[in-house]
Design a protein around this motif. Structure first.
Motif, PDB file in Angstrom:
ATOM      1  N   GLU A 188      61.967  28.283  32.482  1.00 11.45           N
ATOM      2  CA  GLU A 188      62.338  27.485  33.616  1.00 11.45           C
ATOM      3  C   GLU A 188      61.613  26.133  33.581  1.00 11.45           C
ATOM      4  OE1 GLU A 188      60.364  29.897  32.981  1.00 11.45           O
ATOM      5  OE2 GLU A 188      58.785  30.098  34.309  1.00 11.45           O
ATOM      6  N   ASP A 203      56.363  21.770  34.156  1.00 10.36           N
ATOM      7  CA  ASP A 203      55.506  22.543  33.319  1.00 10.36           C
ATOM      8  C   ASP A 203      54.091  22.046  33.783  1.00 10.36           C
ATOM      9  OD1 ASP A 203      53.577  23.548  31.294  1.00 10.36           O
ATOM     10  OD2 ASP A 203      54.406  22.478  29.668  1.00 10.36           O
ATOM     11  N   GLY A 253      54.800  34.721  30.086  1.00 11.92           N
ATOM     12  CA  GLY A 253      55.124  35.561  29.120  1.00 11.92           C
ATOM     13  C   GLY A 253      54.599  36.820  28.636  1.00 11.92           C
ATOM     14  N   GLY A 299      51.165  32.766  33.556  1.00 10.12           N
ATOM     15  CA  GLY A 299      51.961  31.475  33.567  1.00 10.12           C
ATOM     16  C   GLY A 299      51.327  30.841  35.043  1.00 10.12           C
TER      17      GLY A 299
HETATM   18  P1  AMP Z   1      54.927  34.207  33.824  1.00  9.97           P
HETATM   19  O1  AMP Z   1      53.375  34.393  33.576  1.00  9.97           O
HETATM   20  O2  AMP Z   1      55.661  33.840  32.592  1.00  9.97           O
HETATM   21  O3  AMP Z   1      55.504  35.625  34.521  1.00  9.97           O
HETATM   22  O4  AMP Z   1      54.971  33.300  34.931  1.00  9.97           O
HETATM   23  C1  AMP Z   1      54.274  33.300  36.119  1.00  9.97           C
HETATM   24  C2  AMP Z   1      54.785  32.408  37.245  1.00  9.97           C
HETATM   25  O5  AMP Z   1      54.211  31.092  36.857  1.00  9.97           O
HETATM   26  C3  AMP Z   1      56.359  32.091  37.259  1.00  9.97           C
HETATM   27  O6  AMP Z   1      56.429  31.689  38.672  1.00  9.97           O
HETATM   28  C4  AMP Z   1      56.497  30.754  36.382  1.00  9.97           C
HETATM   29  O7  AMP Z   1      57.509  29.928  36.662  1.00  9.97           O
HETATM   30  C5  AMP Z   1      55.270  30.115  36.436  1.00  9.97           C
HETATM   31  N1  AMP Z   1      54.976  29.359  35.457  1.00  9.97           N
HETATM   32  C6  AMP Z   1      54.843  29.912  34.070  1.00  9.97           C
HETATM   33  N2  AMP Z   1      54.300  28.832  33.546  1.00  9.97           N
HETATM   34  C7  AMP Z   1      54.061  27.897  34.086  1.00  9.97           C
HETATM   35  C8  AMP Z   1      53.749  26.495  33.583  1.00  9.97           C
HETATM   36  N3  AMP Z   1      53.568  26.269  32.373  1.00  9.97           N
HETATM   37  N4  AMP Z   1      53.737  25.435  34.764  1.00  9.97           N
HETATM   38  C9  AMP Z   1      53.811  26.008  35.973  1.00  9.97           C
HETATM   39  N5  AMP Z   1      54.238  27.094  36.136  1.00  9.97           N
HETATM   40  C10 AMP Z   1      54.555  28.130  35.382  1.00  9.97           C
END
Ligand code: AMP
Ligand code: MG
Length: 397
Positions: A188, A203, A253, A299
């Motif tokens: 995303e 990001d 992730g 994330g």
């Molecule tokens: P994840 O840890 O990949 O499951 O992401 C958890 C949440 O953080 C989700 O809502 C992602 O869209 C958001 N997220 C992940 N990476 C980023 C990033 N680099 N910048 C902003 N939001 C992020």
């Protein structure tokens, strides 16, 4: 989730993964690039400071014995400006006009400041006597040639660079900074400023983690952003390695969803992906890729920043010679509740009366509230409620 590991245990494990970074090689850097770096050896001055005997005042170079009966009138036989080369010797019973920093003529042993004189045609009237040595800066009075102007292990500030430059040095031998790669994961994610398609977000972690790395004295050698695709992440880790990274920080992730690219990449390589007893920032990962430690943060931007601060920043600060983050025990402005079994890190700031108030909710996506905060309020694992006025540990951001 079963098997949540305590915060301190995870912190100790990450620290152990980073111990190899502590022994820093050295490099030479230009003075202009040396601010904040740490000297790797004693720094010798090849010249004396000051390099030659010079005047501390605008005035007149005299022999002190010629002015003991002041007021006296002496003929002016010349002038020495700064950068005047070597002036001739001063004849007894005469004065030479001299500027601050100009070489003191042979034979002169005192400077009469211009304000202690009166013009007397081609002569100068000296109003007060002077002791030998007054307003004369002797060569080497500050430092002898060959002496150390800076010690090893010094974090260079502007004043240290002044001393190095005054010694005629152009470079300094310093410790290399830790070379870090920062990789954001998430299909995303788009670069900040891109037009957002439905479901896309800018990001935030890439720029923020890179800044956090620089703020603790390390250097970012590679920044990447990848979709949730193991082969893309592996390619990014290869690129980080090629860029000389010694440590990789990833965000996203690592939780329990379907497309957890860091989990899928590090897991098969023997990495650890699990849950730490904290909020926010529960999901965490550690591993290695081609010899580089990889630390995987969740994330959500609040989680990613907090995780960096908690697990990685202390080690990088210590390597860079920076003091630990400031901590303080402060009274709470209002009561709060917390979850049992997890260490809670709430964003906060000091109110005008010095008590701390919570900013925003506990949600780890509240990046604007993070920006509005100045500290983290630490609520221990076994505490589920606190009254107004209760003392809490805080960590300043
Ligand atoms: P994840 O840890 O990949 O499951 O992401 C958890 C949440 O953080 C989700 O809502 C992602 O869209 C958001 N997220 C992940 N990476 C980023 C990033 N680099 N910048 C902003 N939001 C992020
Ligand atoms: Mg993700």
């Amino acid at each position: 989730m079963a098997g949540r590991i305590p915060v301190d245990e995870h912190a100790a494990f990450v620290r152990s993964l980073l111990t190899g970074l502590g022994a820093r090689p050295t490099e030479r850097v230009a003075l202009a690039d040396a601010l904040g770096r740490i000297t790797a050896s004693p720094v010798e001055s090849p010249i004396a400071l000051p390099p030659f005997r010079n005047s501390q005042m605008d005035g007149f170079a005299v022999r002190a014995v010629d002015v003991t009966d002041a007021p006296v009138s002496l003929p002016i036989t010349g002038e020495v400006a700064a950068a005047a080369g070597s002036p001739g010797p001063l004849a007894p019973g005469t004065a030479v006009r001299i500027m601050t920093g100009a070489p003191v003529p042979e034979g002169a042993d005192a400077i009469v400041p211009v304000e202690d004189t009166e013009s007397d045609g081609a002569r100068i009237r000296i109003l007060r006597p002077r002791a030998a040595g007054e307003y004369v800066r002797e060569a080497g009075a500050d430092l002898a040639a060959g002496d150390d102007v800076l010690p090893p292990g010094l974090k260079l500030a502007s004043r240290h660079l002044a001393a190095a430059a005054a010694s005629g040095l152009t470079e300094l031998l310093v410790r290399e900074r830790v070379r870090v790669a920062v990789v954001s994961t998430g299909s995303e994610l788009v670069p900040p400023g891109s037009a957002l398609q439905p479901g896309e977000i800018p990001d935030a972690n890439g720029v923020a983690l890179a800044a956090a790395v620089r703020a603790v004295g390390a250097v970012v050698v590679h920044e990447g952003r990848v979709r949730d695709d193991v082969s893309r992440l592996r390619a990014e880790l290869d690129a980080a390695r090629d860029a000389g990274a010694e440590l990789v920080l990833t965000s996203g992730g690592v939780s329990m969803g379907a497309y957890e690219v860091v989990r899928e990449t590090l897991g098969p390589l023997g990495g650890w992906v699990g849950s730490v007893a904290m909020q926010p920032g529960g999901p965490q990962a550690t591993g290695a890729y081609r010899g580089m430690p990889v630390i995987g943060f969740p994330g959500n931007p609040v989680s990613a920043q907090l995780s960096f601060e908690l697990f990685v920043a202390p080690t990088l600060r210590a390597i860079a010679g920076l003091p630990p983050a400031r901590t303080e025990r402060l009274p709470l402005a209002a009561p709060l509740t917390s979850v049992a079994g997890k260490r809670q890190f709430l964003r906060g700031r000091r109110a005008d009366d010095g008590r701390v108030e919570v900013v925003g909710g506990p949600g780890s996506h509240l990046v604007a509230a993070l920006a509005a905060s100045e500290l983290l309020i630490v609520v221990p694992e076994d505490v589920t409620s606190l009254d107004a006025g209760a003392m809490v540990d805080t960590v300043f951001l």
